[in-house]
Every structure is written in C-alpha cells, then in structure tokens.
Design a protein around this motif. Sequence first.
Motif, mmCIF file in Angstrom:
data_model
loop_
_atom_site.group_PDB
_atom_site.id
_atom_site.type_symbol
_atom_site.label_atom_id
_atom_site.label_comp_id
_atom_site.label_asym_id
_atom_site.label_seq_id
_atom_site.Cartn_x
_atom_site.Cartn_y
_atom_site.Cartn_z
ATOM 1 N N THR A 133 0.868 -1.170 0.000
ATOM 2 C CA THR A 133 0.000 0.000 0.000
ATOM 3 C C THR A 133 0.905 1.219 0.000
ATOM 4 O O THR A 133 1.863 1.278 0.776
ATOM 5 C CB THR A 133 -0.915 0.001 1.236
ATOM 6 N N PHE A 134 0.600 2.177 -0.874
ATOM 7 C CA PHE A 134 1.481 3.334 -1.015
ATOM 8 C C PHE A 134 0.702 4.562 -1.467
ATOM 9 O O PHE A 134 -0.454 4.456 -1.872
ATOM 10 C CB PHE A 134 2.640 3.017 -1.966
ATOM 11 N N PHE A 135 1.342 5.719 -1.363
ATOM 12 C CA PHE A 135 0.760 6.953 -1.861
ATOM 13 C C PHE A 135 0.772 6.892 -3.384
ATOM 14 O O PHE A 135 1.736 6.398 -3.977
ATOM 15 C CB PHE A 135 1.565 8.170 -1.395
ATOM 16 N N PRO A 136 -0.271 7.382 -4.028
ATOM 17 C CA PRO A 136 -0.326 7.292 -5.488
ATOM 18 C C PRO A 136 0.649 8.252 -6.175
ATOM 19 O O PRO A 136 0.311 9.383 -6.505
ATOM 20 C CB PRO A 136 -1.783 7.637 -5.825
ATOM 21 N N SER A 137 1.887 7.776 -6.363
ATOM 22 C CA SER A 137 2.881 8.581 -7.074
ATOM 23 C C SER A 137 3.640 7.679 -8.038
ATOM 24 O O SER A 137 3.835 6.495 -7.769
ATOM 25 C CB SER A 137 3.860 9.244 -6.098
ATOM 26 N N GLU A 138 4.062 8.255 -9.153
ATOM 27 C CA GLU A 138 4.794 7.486 -10.158
ATOM 28 C C GLU A 138 6.113 6.957 -9.610
ATOM 29 O O GLU A 138 6.510 5.837 -9.920
ATOM 30 C CB GLU A 138 5.041 8.339 -11.400
ATOM 31 N N ARG A 139 6.797 7.756 -8.796
ATOM 32 C CA ARG A 139 8.082 7.307 -8.234
ATOM 33 C C ARG A 139 7.901 6.096 -7.329
ATOM 34 O O ARG A 139 8.675 5.140 -7.397
ATOM 35 C CB ARG A 139 8.756 8.438 -7.467
ATOM 36 N N LEU A 140 6.885 6.134 -6.470
ATOM 37 C CA LEU A 140 6.628 4.990 -5.599
ATOM 38 C C LEU A 140 6.169 3.781 -6.414
ATOM 39 O O LEU A 140 6.562 2.651 -6.121
ATOM 40 C CB LEU A 140 5.598 5.334 -4.527
ATOM 41 N N ALA A 141 5.361 4.026 -7.434
ATOM 42 C CA ALA A 141 4.914 2.918 -8.290
ATOM 43 C C ALA A 141 6.108 2.233 -8.941
ATOM 44 O O ALA A 141 6.147 1.004 -9.042
ATOM 45 C CB ALA A 141 3.930 3.427 -9.344
ATOM 46 N N SER A 142 7.104 2.997 -9.376
ATOM 47 C CA SER A 142 8.305 2.399 -9.974
ATOM 48 C C SER A 142 9.043 1.510 -8.982
ATOM 49 O O SER A 142 9.502 0.417 -9.332
ATOM 50 C CB SER A 142 9.249 3.493 -10.470
ATOM 51 N N ALA A 143 9.146 1.976 -7.735
ATOM 52 C CA ALA A 143 9.812 1.166 -6.704
ATOM 53 C C ALA A 143 9.013 -0.101 -6.417
ATOM 54 O O ALA A 143 9.580 -1.188 -6.270
ATOM 55 C CB ALA A 143 9.989 1.991 -5.432
ATOM 56 N N VAL A 144 7.697 0.017 -6.358
ATOM 57 C CA VAL A 144 6.836 -1.133 -6.129
ATOM 58 C C VAL A 144 6.991 -2.139 -7.270
ATOM 59 O O VAL A 144 7.071 -3.344 -7.051
ATOM 60 C CB VAL A 144 5.363 -0.680 -5.966
#
Length: 174
Positions: free
Chosen positions: A17-28
């Motif tokens: 579960t994460f904040f909706p950001s492209e940078r976090l999505a890339s890490a996920v």
Amino acid sequence: MSAPEPSQNASLFLCITFFPSERLASAVLRLVSSFCGMVLDDANVSSRFYMAAHELAENITKYSTGPRVSLELALEEDESSYIMKIRARNEASPERLREVERRLLELKTASDPVKHYDELISETAMVEGVSGLGLARVRAEGGLDVDYKIEGNELTIIAHAPVERWRADEQLEG
C-alpha cells in the motif's frame, strides 16, 4: 480503502500500500519484478504478470482520488492447480468509475481479446493524452483474465491466470 486479506488458499501473498505517485509505483514494480522472478519458474509467465502489474500500477496511481493505493500479488492453490492473481485497488471519482466499468464490461465480454485490443488501438490512435489500452493489453498480450469489483468509490481490478510451475519453498531458500 478496505484492508486486504489473503484468501485461505494463498500459498504466497504480498501486499503493498502506497501513496499514489509514479516514483513509488516504480519502486513497487521493482519489488513485483523480483517477486515474480523468484516465485515463478517460467520467465515468460513472470514477464506477463510483471506487465500486468505495470499496467495496473500505472492506472491506480494515475486515476486515484484517495490518499492510498494498493497492489497485491497472491499465488493461490485451487485443488490441484495454482492461480497467480494481481489485485489493484484505488479510490476514483464516480465519472472515472463509470468509464472504467464500461471498458471492463466490454473487455470481459469480448469473444476475441486480441481483436478487441486491435479495435481499441485503431479507435484511440488519434486521441491525444488517453489511450485506455492498458487493461486490454493485459488480457490480449498477457493472456490474463480480468475481473473487477466496485464498492462505493473503491475500484478493485484483478488480473489472474493459472500457472503451471512455481518455485516451492525449498527452491526459494537459495
């Protein structure tokens, strides 16, 4: 957003579960890639699930109206077979939910997923900014079935397919 729960049949379960950001999505997605590569015994199957996770992560971060999104991977045992599932959850506006439900109904009822995908490519080729191809790609190119659930303003999309082989516990230790 409802709390994710692995099914009783889950052999492996990962939820992020994460904040909706492209940078976090890339890490996920890097984590998803490692998870698929470690768990699935077939590089082609692993890449199909990674592609599906990529498309779903892009959608949930791009269209979320809530403070959190989640991506879940589950390897579930169903009698004598295994099913890999990717669940993506976010909150979305009523307009967006209506649009995605329309697209998902078309996708689920398409008798030929590849033909449907090709038609969408033709329809959206000249539309700037939004292609709407990601979910159709998951079904046509990835060969995964796509289901969904809408509860209030929460959307859950599930991409899934049987997997023949996965790396058993003793293989994961190394």
